[in-house]
Design an enzyme around this catalytic site. Structure first.
Site, PDB file in Angstrom:
ATOM      1  N   LYS A 106     -18.230  18.367  66.494  1.00  0.00           N
ATOM      2  CA  LYS A 106     -18.099  16.933  66.702  1.00  0.00           C
ATOM      3  C   LYS A 106     -16.803  16.621  67.458  1.00  0.00           C
ATOM      4  O   LYS A 106     -15.862  17.419  67.473  1.00  0.00           O
ATOM      5  CB  LYS A 106     -18.055  16.217  65.349  1.00  0.00           C
ATOM      6  CG  LYS A 106     -19.341  16.263  64.553  1.00  0.00           C
ATOM      7  CD  LYS A 106     -19.168  15.566  63.219  1.00  0.00           C
ATOM      8  CE  LYS A 106     -20.440  15.585  62.396  1.00  0.00           C
ATOM      9  NZ  LYS A 106     -21.506  14.733  62.925  1.00  0.00           N
ATOM     10  N   ARG A 160     -30.564  18.211  57.711  1.00  0.00           N
ATOM     11  CA  ARG A 160     -32.009  18.375  57.564  1.00  0.00           C
ATOM     12  C   ARG A 160     -32.375  19.805  57.170  1.00  0.00           C
ATOM     13  O   ARG A 160     -33.426  20.042  56.563  1.00  0.00           O
ATOM     14  CB  ARG A 160     -32.716  17.954  58.849  1.00  0.00           C
ATOM     15  CG  ARG A 160     -32.425  18.810  60.061  1.00  0.00           C
ATOM     16  CD  ARG A 160     -32.744  18.124  61.369  1.00  0.00           C
ATOM     17  NE  ARG A 160     -31.812  17.037  61.648  1.00  0.00           N
ATOM     18  CZ  ARG A 160     -31.870  16.265  62.731  1.00  0.00           C
ATOM     19  NH1 ARG A 160     -32.815  16.459  63.646  1.00  0.00           N
ATOM     20  NH2 ARG A 160     -31.003  15.293  62.912  1.00  0.00           N
TER      21      ARG A 160
END
Length: 329
Positions: free
Chosen positions: A114, A188
């Site tokens: 990120k 996920r």
């Protein structure tokens, strides 16, 4: 008498939410996966629900490969936290609700790292886990007449020589293989194992998963509502109604088959990221659906925009405690 009971319920709700806010706001070097597990164990002893924790040895033995893959680059061991609350007068007719919460204690993005501007806020990436933990804690305090099972797969997504790489193919608890496109789509992955695990081992009548999963949901709904994904229209209506009552609102987005090609892979059963700039929250929902497709009453709640944000009480962004009141109601 009724007023006293309502006041006590309000007090217990507030106390639980405050504890969950403190947990989400805790820094990543303190709040390891084991730290969350220890909190759950102590809460279970105090409030009367069962807690069992699988460490990395047990995760390997059970085949929770996706959880292990996400946590592979971390110095802290990954865990699976299992919680179960049964009312004292539980019978075979007592309904069972299964809850799965994303417990990424800090998210660097992995090798798909990120940007630095807001990475310090990634201590909040276990807002879903806090909602599940808080809901079970509060349900036990209120002695609700419902059988609850909570699963929290928890890991730190760090950068290391052992980190999973884009292009890798990993296994999962379900036996389905996953091609890694983006290591920042890690939530996920652990939820895929958590959903498959709760379905196989507990068979709950309803399954809800909660996760601070995608920026796409925030771009769609802002900070006013969480995204709701389910094929069950009745369940969707119930959740949206309760969300309005508790002011922990949800808004439904589609899970149409049109989006299935977004997660198709040439070398695995499924891939974890579409690579597209559109419908990111939906393709994440389709990915999760792939691991619990047979369940008739499953819903995914993407709470990225509502679990953590600006507050009149703090100088910086902070946790909201979102999900506790919604789930208990």
């Amino acid at each position: 008498k009724q007023a006293k009971a309502l006041a006590q319920e309000g007090y217990l709700t507030a106390c639980t939410q405050i504890e969950m806010i403190k947990l989400v706001n805790s820094p990543g070097n303190e709040k390891t996966p084991r730290f969350i597990a220890d909190y759950a164990i102590q809460s279970g002893k105090k409030n009367g629900f069962k807690v069992d924790v699988l460490g990395e040895t047990e995760l390997k033995k059970e085949g929770l490969h996706a959880v292990l893959a996400v946590g592979g680059g971390s110095q802290y061991e990954s865990v699976l936290i299992k919680m179960e609350y049964k009312p004292k007068k539980s019978t075979s007719k007592t309904p069972t609700l299964g809850l799965v919460g994303k417990g990424i204690t800090f998210d660097t993005g992995g090798l798909s790292i990120k940007g630095s501007n807001n990475m310090h806020y990634m201590k909040s990436d276990m807002g879903g886990a806090a909602a599940v933990l808080g809901a079970i804690e509060l349900a036990a305090k209120l002695q609700l007449n419902i059988h609850l099972v909570g699963i929290i797969p928890s890991a730190e997504n760090a950068v290391d020589a052992k980190s999973v790489k884009p292009g890798d193919v990993i296994n999962s608890y379900s036996g389905k293989t996953i091609e890694i496109i983006d290591t920042d789509a890690e939530g996920r992955l652990i939820l895929a194992d958590g959903l498959a695990y709760i379905q196989k081992n507990y068979q709950p009548e309803i399954v809800l998963d909660l996760a601070t999963l995608t920026g796409s949901t925030v771009r769609a709904l802002g900070y006013a509502a969480g995204g709701l994904f389910t094929q069950n229209d009745t369940l969707a209506a119930e959740l949206m109604d309760v969300g309005q009552q508790t002011h922990e609102r949800l808004w439904a987005l589609p899970l149409w088959d049109d989006y299935e090609p977004d997660i198709a892979s040439d070398i695995a059963d499924v891939r974890n990221f579409s690579g597209k700039m559109v419908a990111g929250a939906i393709s994440a929902g389709k990915f999760l659906e792939y691991f619990i497709k047979e369940h008739p009453k499953w819903a995914h709640l993407d709470i990225a925009g509502v679990a953590f944000g600006d507050s009149e009480y703090t100088k910086m962004k902070s946790a909201t405690g979102y999900g506790v009141r919604l789930l208990v109601a």
